[in-house]
Motif scaffolding. Structure first.
Motif, short mmCIF file in Angstrom:
data_model
loop_
_atom_site.label_atom_id
_atom_site.label_comp_id
_atom_site.label_asym_id
_atom_site.label_seq_id
_atom_site.Cartn_x
_atom_site.Cartn_y
_atom_site.Cartn_z
N THR A 24 0.85 -1.19 0.00
CA THR A 24 0.00 0.00 0.00
C THR A 24 0.89 1.24 0.00
O THR A 24 2.00 1.22 0.52
N LEU A 25 0.37 2.32 -0.60
CA LEU A 25 1.12 3.56 -0.70
C LEU A 25 0.17 4.75 -0.62
O LEU A 25 -0.99 4.67 -1.04
N SER A 26 0.68 5.86 -0.10
CA SER A 26 -0.04 7.13 -0.14
C SER A 26 0.63 8.03 -1.16
O SER A 26 1.76 7.76 -1.60
N ALA A 27 -0.03 9.11 -1.52
CA ALA A 27 0.57 10.07 -2.45
C ALA A 27 1.88 10.63 -1.90
O ALA A 27 2.87 10.73 -2.65
N PRO A 28 1.96 10.99 -0.58
CA PRO A 28 3.25 11.45 -0.05
C PRO A 28 4.35 10.39 -0.15
O PRO A 28 5.51 10.72 -0.38
N VAL A 54 -5.14 1.11 -9.62
CA VAL A 54 -5.00 1.22 -8.17
C VAL A 54 -6.38 1.54 -7.61
O VAL A 54 -7.25 2.09 -8.31
N VAL A 55 -6.59 1.19 -6.33
CA VAL A 55 -7.86 1.47 -5.66
C VAL A 55 -7.57 1.93 -4.24
O VAL A 55 -6.54 1.56 -3.65
N PRO A 56 -8.45 2.74 -3.66
CA PRO A 56 -8.26 3.16 -2.27
C PRO A 56 -8.31 1.97 -1.33
O PRO A 56 -9.05 1.00 -1.55
N VAL A 57 -7.52 2.02 -0.27
CA VAL A 57 -7.53 0.97 0.74
C VAL A 57 -8.67 1.26 1.72
O VAL A 57 -8.73 2.35 2.30
N PRO A 58 -9.59 0.32 1.92
CA PRO A 58 -10.69 0.55 2.86
C PRO A 58 -10.17 0.88 4.26
O PRO A 58 -9.21 0.27 4.75
N ASP A 59 -10.79 1.86 4.90
CA ASP A 59 -10.47 2.26 6.28
C ASP A 59 -9.07 2.86 6.42
O ASP A 59 -8.57 2.99 7.54
N GLN A 60 -8.40 3.15 5.30
CA GLN A 60 -7.09 3.82 5.36
C GLN A 60 -7.11 5.00 4.38
O GLN A 60 -6.60 4.89 3.27
N GLY A 62 -6.52 7.95 1.98
CA GLY A 62 -5.33 8.46 1.32
C GLY A 62 -4.34 7.40 0.89
O GLY A 62 -3.31 7.72 0.29
N ARG A 63 -4.63 6.13 1.20
CA ARG A 63 -3.71 5.06 0.79
C ARG A 63 -4.34 4.24 -0.34
O ARG A 63 -5.56 4.07 -0.41
N TYR A 64 -3.45 3.70 -1.18
CA TYR A 64 -3.88 2.92 -2.34
C TYR A 64 -3.23 1.54 -2.33
O TYR A 64 -2.16 1.34 -1.74
N ARG A 65 -3.88 0.62 -3.01
CA ARG A 65 -3.30 -0.69 -3.30
C ARG A 65 -3.56 -0.99 -4.77
O ARG A 65 -4.33 -0.29 -5.43
N LEU A 66 -2.92 -2.05 -5.28
CA LEU A 66 -3.14 -2.41 -6.67
C LEU A 66 -4.59 -2.81 -6.91
O LEU A 66 -5.22 -3.45 -6.05
#
Length: 256
Positions: A24-28, A54-60, A62-66
């Motif tokens: 998982t990654l955020s824009a920063p 990429v898709v947003p990580v549920p409950d996180q 600003g973070r994304y996963r593949l």
């Protein structure tokens, strides 16, 4: 060859970052790792998300996963893979480097079946063929594949079996075979010194698939007249590299 498109390159750089860490990654995170402007990163992530890469990580927040699109592409790639064809190509590349006979083999029960082979150009070389079957305990590829089995599966295959000799150097004692396989696991390479052919030595390395399972082994076979300590070390390194290259072609991710 045309020029590289910066926006595409950056998008691929972002996708490849997801191979690291927890996935998982955020824009920063992306901004820091790739040293890109924040605005550029947000635009690229927005575009990738819009296409389901990429898709947003549920409950996180600003973070994304593949996303599912990357899975679909990976699945299509896997569907097109052919171990024998990929093995033949890599075997050819290895053989061109060392000018010795190169095999790729798979395990079936306690035998190996050669699924790819490229010959040396030397007049004196190993005589074999793709499709040939040999006892696994007499070959470097076979011992490599046996050593890669889970302990319970290995015992199920060799317990109570008799091991016929192909040459005076063949391993025929089950306990001796177990000891040899334990040593192979430790060093990650298997050697055969005149065990299937009285005039040939070989070195083999494991080939892994996308799940990390050992599915084949790649070997380099050399007549004894061209085998010595220095050559053994050189070919061991080349076999390991060839097996790693084939593993990558099969989707295996080599961890640094």
């Amino acid at each position: 060859m045309g020029r590289l498109v910066p926006a595409v390159t950056r998008s691929l750089d972002i996708l490849e970052l997801f191979l690291e860490g927890d996935g998982t990654l955020s824009a920063p995170d992306v901004t820091r790792k790739l040293q890109l402007p924040r605005t550029t990163v947000h635009e690229l992530l927005t575009t990738l998300a819009a296409r389901s890469y990429v898709v947003p990580v549920p409950d996180q927040p600003g973070r994304y996963r593949l996303g599912v699109r990357t899975y679909q592409l990976g699945s299509r790639y896997a569907e097109q893979l052919d171990l024998a064809a990929e093995g033949q190509q890599v075997a050819r590349e290895v053989a061109e480097t060392c000018d010795e006979t190169v095999h790729v083999a798979i395990l079936e029960d306690t035998d190996v079946i050669y699924i790819a082979k490229v010959d040396s150009t030397h007049a004196v070389r190993m005589v074999s063929a793709a499709g040939r079957r040999l006892p696994a305990h007499c070959t470097s590829v076979g011992k490599m594949l046996l050593a890669s089995l889970p302990e319970a599966e290995l015992e199920a295959r060799i317990d109570g079996r008799s091991f016929a000799a192909m040459t005076p150097n063949s391993i025929t004692d089950p306990d001796e075979l177990r000891t040899a396989l334990a040593q192979i696991r430790e060093r990650g390479l298997a050697f055969e010194h005149r065990e299937s052919n009285p005039d040939v030595s070989c070195v083999a390395a494991p080939v892994c698939d996308s799940a990390g399972r050992v599915v084949a082994a790649l070997s380099i076979s050399v007549p004894m007249i061209r085998w010595n300590g220095a050559r053994e070390a050189e070919l061991a390194e080349l076999a390991a590299k060839g097996a790693a290259d084939l593993s990558v072609r099969l989707g295996h991710r080599i961890r640094s």
